[in-house]
Design an enzyme around this catalytic site. Structure first.
Site, PDB file in Angstrom:
ATOM      1  N   ALA A 142       0.847  -1.192   0.000  1.00 41.83           N
ATOM      2  CA  ALA A 142       0.000   0.000   0.000  1.00 41.83           C
ATOM      3  C   ALA A 142       0.880   1.240   0.000  1.00 41.83           C
ATOM      4  CB  ALA A 142      -0.887   0.001   1.234  1.00 41.83           C
ATOM      5  N   GLY A 184       0.572  -5.270   0.538  1.00 44.47           N
ATOM      6  CA  GLY A 184      -0.471  -5.298  -0.487  1.00 44.47           C
ATOM      7  C   GLY A 184       0.032  -5.836  -1.818  1.00 44.47           C
ATOM      8  N   GLU A 236      -0.282  -9.462  -1.493  1.00 41.66           N
ATOM      9  CA  GLU A 236      -1.723  -9.758  -1.496  1.00 41.66           C
ATOM     10  C   GLU A 236      -2.301  -9.665  -2.910  1.00 41.66           C
ATOM     11  OE1 GLU A 236      -2.281  -6.774   1.614  1.00 41.66           O
ATOM     12  OE2 GLU A 236      -3.381  -8.269   2.761  1.00 41.66           O
ATOM     13  N   GLU A 259       3.628  -5.710   7.343  1.00 41.66           N
ATOM     14  CA  GLU A 259       2.747  -4.713   7.951  1.00 41.66           C
ATOM     15  C   GLU A 259       3.027  -4.514   9.443  1.00 41.66           C
ATOM     16  OE1 GLU A 259       1.790  -7.000   5.774  1.00 41.66           O
ATOM     17  OE2 GLU A 259       0.347  -6.149   4.352  1.00 41.66           O
TER      18      GLU A 259
HETATM   19  N1  CO8 Z   1       4.575   3.219  -0.111  1.00 47.70           N
HETATM   20  C1  CO8 Z   1       5.075   4.368  -0.603  1.00 47.70           C
HETATM   21  N2  CO8 Z   1       6.371   4.536  -0.955  1.00 47.70           N
HETATM   22  C2  CO8 Z   1       7.183   3.471  -0.824  1.00 47.70           C
HETATM   23  C3  CO8 Z   1       6.724   2.231  -0.329  1.00 47.70           C
HETATM   24  C4  CO8 Z   1       5.351   2.134   0.037  1.00 47.70           C
HETATM   25  N3  CO8 Z   1       4.809   0.969   0.462  1.00 47.70           N
HETATM   26  N4  CO8 Z   1       7.770   1.374  -0.302  1.00 47.70           N
HETATM   27  C5  CO8 Z   1       8.836   2.059  -0.755  1.00 47.70           C
HETATM   28  N5  CO8 Z   1       8.492   3.324  -1.068  1.00 47.70           N
HETATM   29  C6  CO8 Z   1       9.356   4.397  -1.564  1.00 47.70           C
HETATM   30  C7  CO8 Z   1      10.329   4.845  -0.503  1.00 47.70           C
HETATM   31  O1  CO8 Z   1       9.710   5.760   0.372  1.00 47.70           O
HETATM   32  C8  CO8 Z   1      11.420   5.454  -1.331  1.00 47.70           C
HETATM   33  O2  CO8 Z   1      11.027   6.737  -1.731  1.00 47.70           O
HETATM   34  P1  CO8 Z   1      12.081   7.974  -1.607  1.00 47.70           P
HETATM   35  O3  CO8 Z   1      13.213   7.600  -2.534  1.00 47.70           O
HETATM   36  O4  CO8 Z   1      11.287   9.152  -2.061  1.00 47.70           O
HETATM   37  O5  CO8 Z   1      12.511   8.026  -0.193  1.00 47.70           O
HETATM   38  C9  CO8 Z   1      11.428   4.564  -2.578  1.00 47.70           C
HETATM   39  O6  CO8 Z   1      10.184   3.895  -2.605  1.00 47.70           O
HETATM   40  C10 CO8 Z   1      12.513   3.505  -2.542  1.00 47.70           C
HETATM   41  O7  CO8 Z   1      12.385   2.812  -1.305  1.00 47.70           O
HETATM   42  P2  CO8 Z   1      13.628   2.547  -0.347  1.00 47.70           P
HETATM   43  O8  CO8 Z   1      14.587   3.672  -0.404  1.00 47.70           O
HETATM   44  O9  CO8 Z   1      13.071   2.173   0.984  1.00 47.70           O
HETATM   45  O10 CO8 Z   1      14.276   1.291  -1.113  1.00 47.70           O
HETATM   46  P3  CO8 Z   1      15.092   0.102  -0.455  1.00 47.70           P
HETATM   47  O11 CO8 Z   1      15.640  -0.674  -1.591  1.00 47.70           O
HETATM   48  O12 CO8 Z   1      16.047   0.589   0.589  1.00 47.70           O
HETATM   49  O13 CO8 Z   1      13.995  -0.779   0.339  1.00 47.70           O
HETATM   50  C11 CO8 Z   1      11.866  -1.909   0.579  1.00 47.70           C
HETATM   51  C12 CO8 Z   1      12.969  -1.421  -0.394  1.00 47.70           C
HETATM   52  C13 CO8 Z   1      12.423  -3.018   1.447  1.00 47.70           C
HETATM   53  C14 CO8 Z   1      10.740  -2.440  -0.306  1.00 47.70           C
HETATM   54  C15 CO8 Z   1      11.396  -0.733   1.461  1.00 47.70           C
HETATM   55  O14 CO8 Z   1      11.084   0.356   0.618  1.00 47.70           O
HETATM   56  C16 CO8 Z   1      10.187  -1.027   2.287  1.00 47.70           C
HETATM   57  O15 CO8 Z   1      10.292  -1.696   3.299  1.00 47.70           O
HETATM   58  N6  CO8 Z   1       9.003  -0.524   1.865  1.00 47.70           N
HETATM   59  C17 CO8 Z   1       7.795  -0.626   2.637  1.00 47.70           C
HETATM   60  C18 CO8 Z   1       7.211  -2.010   2.522  1.00 47.70           C
HETATM   61  C19 CO8 Z   1       5.954  -2.115   3.376  1.00 47.70           C
HETATM   62  O16 CO8 Z   1       5.959  -1.879   4.554  1.00 47.70           O
HETATM   63  N7  CO8 Z   1       4.863  -2.530   2.721  1.00 47.70           N
HETATM   64  C20 CO8 Z   1       3.595  -2.736   3.401  1.00 47.70           C
HETATM   65  C21 CO8 Z   1       2.758  -1.508   3.330  1.00 47.70           C
HETATM   66  S1  CO8 Z   1       1.231  -1.709   4.211  1.00 47.70           S
HETATM   67  C22 CO8 Z   1       0.307  -2.666   3.186  1.00 47.70           C
HETATM   68  O17 CO8 Z   1       0.698  -3.007   2.099  1.00 47.70           O
HETATM   69  C23 CO8 Z   1      -1.038  -3.073   3.689  1.00 47.70           C
HETATM   70  C24 CO8 Z   1      -1.933  -3.444   2.515  1.00 47.70           C
HETATM   71  C25 CO8 Z   1      -3.354  -3.301   2.887  1.00 47.70           C
HETATM   72  C26 CO8 Z   1      -4.263  -3.113   1.712  1.00 47.70           C
HETATM   73  C27 CO8 Z   1      -3.963  -1.942   0.823  1.00 47.70           C
HETATM   74  C28 CO8 Z   1      -4.769  -0.732   1.071  1.00 47.70           C
HETATM   75  C29 CO8 Z   1      -4.588   0.385  -0.021  1.00 47.70           C
END
Ligand code: CO8
Length: 262
Positions: A69, A113, A116, A136
């Site tokens: 998400a 997500g 999912e 999450e």
């Molecule tokens: N949302 C928005 N932006 C994101 C997300 C995200 N989920 N994940 C990564 N980004 C962005 C980062 O903020 C970053 O942006 P910026 O360069 O502007 O700072 C860019 O993508 C690159 O990310 P990283 O610098 O963090 O890249 P890394 O290679 O260091 O790490 C990861 C990659 C491991 C994927 C890391 O980005 C991460 O952990 N992301 C979050 C993953 C997460 O927690 N996902 C779960 C979210 S909650 C969810 O999905 C619940 C779903 C419920 C249903 C959906 C409802 C709409």
């Protein structure tokens, strides 16, 4: 329609082609926001309605299928705005409504997500680079689009609990062993391999493909006896199609079938 969060194209040389949808928000690792989910729904419905399309492949980029998400766009919601605003419920069901097979092609991260969404597809193919997880818990929530429900059905309770409670990521080989993915392909040329699988599907009879996927998906919703009865009825229904007659006749005449997809 012009899309801003996805890229859409048709691929293939045969009479029926593959509808290829790429999630395309590279700066956010293809995180899922409302505009993206709306566009995805539109694109899926358009391919589903197009008789020239046999099946659909949903993919992301080399780095990420999807990182879940879009966290900034949901961070400030409260209970009422999440619930009454239809978070997840208003635009996440599109992929489940598609009658044609939808193949998820996952390279890189498929998290939250993103994992999912892949599990809502009919099957998942992974690149060696794929990493699956439900992180999450690390951001103080639980999955909201089926992660606690579909993941145990795909990989069993023990592994699902392990992944969900620890937020650890699972690589492609582990996902293969666990039954989350159907096959793993080398990262180099990965999408081409999935598109070859899609070509095989495109060459099949459309009603048989549609009923096949419906029946398999129904197996996860119904008790065995009821599911087997539904399958038998669907099997009998196939005898009302041209393609049943053609398929069996072509077999006996030792030639390729000429489907009418009806
Ligand atoms: N949302 C928005 N932006 C994101 C997300 C995200 N989920 N994940 C990564 N980004 C962005 C980062 O903020 C970053 O942006 P910026 O360069 O502007 O700072 C860019 O993508 C690159 O990310 P990283 O610098 O963090 O890249 P890394 O290679 O260091 O790490 C990861 C990659 C491991 C994927 C890391 O980005 C991460 O952990 N992301 C979050 C993953 C997460 O927690 N996902 C779960 C979210 S909650 C969810 O999905 C619940 C779903 C419920 C249903 C959906 C409802 C709409």
């Amino acid at each position: 329609m012009t899309y801003t969060c996805i890229l859409v194209e048709t691929v293939g040389d045969g009479p029926r082609k593959t509808g290829l949808i790429r999630l395309n928000r590279p700066k956010a690792l293809n995180a899922l926001c409302d505009p993206l989910m709306d566009e995805l729904g539109e694109a899926l419905a358009a391919f589903d309605a197009d008789a020239g399309i046999g099946c659909i492949v949903l993919t992301g980029s080399e780095k990420a299928f999807c990182a879940g998400a879009d966290i900034p766009s949901i961070k400030d919601l409260d209970f009422l705005s999440a619930h009454q605003g239809g978070l997840v419920s208003k635009n996440w069901e599109h992929v489940l409504k598609v009658k044609k097979p939808v193949l998820a092609a996952v390279a890189g991260y498929a998290l939250g997500g993103g994992c999912e969404l892949a599990m809502m597809c009919d099957t998942i193919y992974a690149a060696e680079s794929a990493k699956f997880g439900q992180p999450e818990i690390k951001i103080g929530v639980i999955p909201g689009a089926g992660g606690t429900q579909r993941l145990p059905r795909w990989v069993g309770k023990a592994k699902a609990m392990d992944l969900l409670l620890t937020a650890r990521m699972m690589d492609a080989q582990e996902a293969l062993q666990a039954g989350l993915v159907a096959r793993v392909f080398p990262t180099e040329g990965f999408l081409d391999e999935v598109l070859k699988v899609a070509e095989l599907l495109n060459a099949q009879s459309a009603p048989a493909l549609a009923l096949m996927k419906e029946m398999v998906n129904q197996a996860f919703e119904t008790p065995l006896t009821q599911g087997v009865q539904a399958e038998r009825l669907a099997f009998h229904a196939m005898f009302g199609t041209h393609d049943q007659r053609e398929g069996m006749t072509a077999f006996l005449e030792k030639r390729a079938p000429q489907w009418k997809h009806g």
